[in-house]
Design an enzyme around this catalytic site. Structure first.
Site, PDB file in Angstrom:
ATOM      1  N   HIS A 190     -16.995  17.157  11.077  1.00  0.00           N
ATOM      2  CA  HIS A 190     -16.496  18.474  10.681  1.00  0.00           C
ATOM      3  C   HIS A 190     -17.640  19.263  10.073  1.00  0.00           C
ATOM      4  CE1 HIS A 190     -14.007  21.554   8.799  1.00  0.00           C
ATOM      5  NE2 HIS A 190     -13.099  21.209   9.685  1.00  0.00           N
ATOM      6  N   ASP A 220      -7.683  16.449  13.772  1.00  0.00           N
ATOM      7  CA  ASP A 220      -7.269  16.290  15.161  1.00  0.00           C
ATOM      8  C   ASP A 220      -7.211  14.842  15.617  1.00  0.00           C
ATOM      9  OD1 ASP A 220      -6.751  18.857  15.806  1.00  0.00           O
ATOM     10  OD2 ASP A 220      -8.734  19.309  16.606  1.00  0.00           O
TER      11      ASP A 220
HETATM   12  N1  ACO Z   1     -19.482  12.039  17.294  1.00  0.00           N
HETATM   13  C1  ACO Z   1     -20.760  11.623  17.238  1.00  0.00           C
HETATM   14  N2  ACO Z   1     -21.719  12.194  16.512  1.00  0.00           N
HETATM   15  C2  ACO Z   1     -21.362  13.267  15.792  1.00  0.00           C
HETATM   16  C3  ACO Z   1     -20.045  13.763  15.788  1.00  0.00           C
HETATM   17  C4  ACO Z   1     -19.086  13.115  16.576  1.00  0.00           C
HETATM   18  N3  ACO Z   1     -17.836  13.538  16.642  1.00  0.00           N
HETATM   19  N4  ACO Z   1     -19.992  14.828  14.993  1.00  0.00           N
HETATM   20  C5  ACO Z   1     -21.233  15.024  14.513  1.00  0.00           C
HETATM   21  N5  ACO Z   1     -22.062  14.075  15.000  1.00  0.00           N
HETATM   22  C6  ACO Z   1     -23.474  13.942  14.718  1.00  0.00           C
HETATM   23  C7  ACO Z   1     -24.289  14.792  15.660  1.00  0.00           C
HETATM   24  O1  ACO Z   1     -24.635  14.107  16.836  1.00  0.00           O
HETATM   25  C8  ACO Z   1     -25.473  15.139  14.819  1.00  0.00           C
HETATM   26  O2  ACO Z   1     -26.358  14.050  14.841  1.00  0.00           O
HETATM   27  P1  ACO Z   1     -27.955  14.280  14.852  1.00  0.00           P
HETATM   28  O3  ACO Z   1     -28.234  14.954  13.527  1.00  0.00           O
HETATM   29  O4  ACO Z   1     -28.505  12.916  14.968  1.00  0.00           O
HETATM   30  O5  ACO Z   1     -28.239  15.167  16.014  1.00  0.00           O
HETATM   31  C9  ACO Z   1     -24.896  15.230  13.407  1.00  0.00           C
HETATM   32  O6  ACO Z   1     -23.713  14.441  13.418  1.00  0.00           O
HETATM   33  C10 ACO Z   1     -24.538  16.638  12.995  1.00  0.00           C
HETATM   34  O7  ACO Z   1     -23.762  17.203  14.028  1.00  0.00           O
HETATM   35  P2  ACO Z   1     -23.588  18.761  14.219  1.00  0.00           P
HETATM   36  O8  ACO Z   1     -22.993  19.054  15.554  1.00  0.00           O
HETATM   37  O9  ACO Z   1     -24.867  19.450  13.852  1.00  0.00           O
HETATM   38  O10 ACO Z   1     -22.571  19.072  13.080  1.00  0.00           O
HETATM   39  P3  ACO Z   1     -21.629  20.282  13.054  1.00  0.00           P
HETATM   40  O11 ACO Z   1     -21.249  20.447  11.649  1.00  0.00           O
HETATM   41  O12 ACO Z   1     -22.191  21.472  13.728  1.00  0.00           O
HETATM   42  O13 ACO Z   1     -20.429  19.750  13.967  1.00  0.00           O
HETATM   43  C11 ACO Z   1     -18.357  19.446  14.969  1.00  0.00           C
HETATM   44  C12 ACO Z   1     -19.105  19.800  13.678  1.00  0.00           C
HETATM   45  C13 ACO Z   1     -18.659  20.479  16.054  1.00  0.00           C
HETATM   46  C14 ACO Z   1     -16.861  19.491  14.670  1.00  0.00           C
HETATM   47  C15 ACO Z   1     -18.785  18.038  15.430  1.00  0.00           C
HETATM   48  O14 ACO Z   1     -18.560  17.108  14.413  1.00  0.00           O
HETATM   49  C16 ACO Z   1     -18.075  17.612  16.722  1.00  0.00           C
HETATM   50  O15 ACO Z   1     -18.501  17.999  17.805  1.00  0.00           O
HETATM   51  N6  ACO Z   1     -16.969  16.817  16.611  1.00  0.00           N
HETATM   52  C17 ACO Z   1     -16.227  16.392  17.754  1.00  0.00           C
HETATM   53  C18 ACO Z   1     -15.212  17.448  18.150  1.00  0.00           C
HETATM   54  C19 ACO Z   1     -14.108  17.592  17.151  1.00  0.00           C
HETATM   55  O16 ACO Z   1     -13.486  16.633  16.717  1.00  0.00           O
HETATM   56  N7  ACO Z   1     -13.785  18.846  16.807  1.00  0.00           N
HETATM   57  C20 ACO Z   1     -12.696  19.165  15.875  1.00  0.00           C
HETATM   58  C21 ACO Z   1     -13.250  19.718  14.616  1.00  0.00           C
HETATM   59  S1  ACO Z   1     -11.968  19.919  13.428  1.00  0.00           S
HETATM   60  C22 ACO Z   1     -11.122  21.277  13.927  1.00  0.00           C
HETATM   61  O17 ACO Z   1     -11.585  22.175  14.535  1.00  0.00           O
HETATM   62  C23 ACO Z   1      -9.721  21.245  13.577  1.00  0.00           C
END
Ligand code: ACO
Length: 379
Positions: A262, A315
């Site tokens: 998140h 979710d």
């Molecule tokens: N699975 C694996 N790795 C993850 C995940 C995940 N779900 N989420 C974050 N990471 C990792 C990234 O790969 C990244 O690693 P790195 O630094 O080695 O490259 C690090 O954590 C940071 O990730 P970002 O994408 O920069 O973090 P951000 O805060 O932008 O992302 C997001 C948030 C988009 C929700 C992300 O966690 C994601 O894509 N999750 C999966 C989709 C999801 O569940 N979305 C629902 C969100 S809640 C909602 O909207 C109700």
């Protein structure tokens, strides 16, 4: 301008856009409050109608206020025929696309269309709160060649939503779980969809335009689309024993594990607990615990990532709730929208109250001052 003079915040991460009195989030501690009330109290003791009032008016209602609000919601359980006609035209699209198109259409038939006053925005918000479930469920029936099921005039919001699926009243426990799901989805600060509604409102565009844009933002898999992705993940995993290897494989390929992570919560998402409890109870009641066990095994496999602030989000368990209730998978994101209308309504109102055009900057990194060469002389 030189790089060092520019403070670049890609994705506006960590940037405060404005002030709000509605939703407080402490991502480090995993705290969520609506108008000062903790989400755990609301999930356990309130219901969607009362929580919607709280969001829209900023305080809990007394009994008379709640009764009047509830009556307005129930009176609004009607769609103009033109909306059904539009649903019919676009019925083969994804339900989020159908929802987006139909909400956009509704602006043409709203008696308050040209009224931008605060009272009118609340009236539109109340109407849309009742109409979005009808659109979602009517489309679900119409795409199968079935007639929509008319809304109940008496059932509470969540029970009525489920009633419109097949014309059967849900059990009290199932209705309560759906209601809790709507409560925990009702608002969430300046996330991508709320931000979108604010950007559109910032231009003094109308309520329906803002909500239509919010729906578009919500539809992406990084935002609302995750619940659908989680059930796909659970199906791919197949059995709890496969979870660790499957997750390892996803992470090795730098793929996202849906329902984890998140932007704001780096501690556990406080909303997830309520849906996790709900899936457990519902699975046991239905004697169908396989999905819950798979999700638990995936969560276990992701434990090492908690240290990096990656936890199950709202979710992760929501998809299993919907699946066990018997809701088709492509309605999972629209369900998010059903719960979010009161939140978007107050976001729009707050933006309107002291409106400002939202217009950030982009740092230009391309070439400059290039010579314009006529097309006849280009290679
Ligand atoms: N699975 C694996 N790795 C993850 C995940 C995940 N779900 N989420 C974050 N990471 C990792 C990234 O790969 C990244 O690693 P790195 O630094 O080695 O490259 C690090 O954590 C940071 O990730 P970002 O994408 O920069 O973090 P951000 O805060 O932008 O992302 C997001 C948030 C988009 C929700 C992300 O966690 C994601 O894509 N999750 C999966 C989709 C999801 O569940 N979305 C629902 C969100 S809640 C909602 O909207 C109700």
């Amino acid at each position: 301008m030189a790089d060092k003079e520019i403070s670049l915040n890609r994705g506006l991460q960590g940037v405060y856009l404005d002030r709000t009195n509605t939703t407080f989030i402490d991502g480090k501690e995993g705290v969520l409050e609506y108008s000062g009330y903790n989400i755990h109290d609301l999930a356990e003791n309130s219901n969607f109608e009362e929580t919607s009032y709280l969001l829209m008016y900023g305080e809990l209602p007394n009994q008379k206020q709640l009764d009047e609000f509830d009556a307005s919601l129930k009176n609004a359980r009607v769609l103009p025929q033109q909306a059904y006609d539009v649903i019919d035209i676009v019925k083969d699209s994804h339900p989020m696309d159908v929802l987006r198109t139909t909400i956009s259409t509704l602006s043409s038939f709203d008696e308050d269309r040209d009224d931008f006053s605060e009272d009118a925005i609340i009236r539109k918000g109340i109407r849309l709160t009742s109409q979005v479930p009808i659109i979602v469920m009517a489309h679900n029936r119409m795409r199968k060649g079935l007639d929509p099921i008319e809304s109940s005039k008496t059932l509470p919001h969540a029970a009525n939503f489920l009633y419109m699926l097949e014309g059967e009243e849900p059990s009290e426990d199932t209705a309560k779980l759906m209601d809790t799901d709507f409560v925990v989805h009702a608002d969430h600060g300046c996330n991508a969809s709320a931000f979108t509604t604010r950007v559109v409102t910032g231009t003094n565009a109308d309520f329906y335009g803002s909500i239509t844009a919010g729906i578009a933002a919500l539809s992406g898999p990084s935002h609302g689309g995750a619940a659908e992705g989680v059930m796909e993940l659970a199906k791919d995993v197949g059995t709890p024993e496969n979870a660790a290897a499957h997750v390892k494989n996803l992470l090795a390929n730098r793929e996202r594990v849906m329902g984890f992570g998140h932007r704001v919560y780096k501690a556990a998402d406080p909303r997830a607990k309520h849906l996790k409890d709900g899936v457990k109870k519902l699975s046991e009641e239905k004697g169908e615990t396989a999905w819950y066990e798979i999700l638990l095994a995936v969560q276990e496999a992701m434990t090492p990532y908690a240290r990096r602030g990656i936890h199950a989000n709202v979710d992760f368990f929501a998809g299993a709730v919907y699946y066990l209730i018997g809701i088709p998978q492509d309605l999972f994101v629209p369900i998010f929208a059903v719960g979010r209308i009161p939140g978007w309504t107050i976001q729009i109102l707050e933006q309107m109250r002291h409106n400002i055009l939202i217009r950030p900057l982009l740092q230009y990194t391309g070439e400059r001052s290039k010579e314009y060469i006529p097309i006849t002389k280009r290679d």
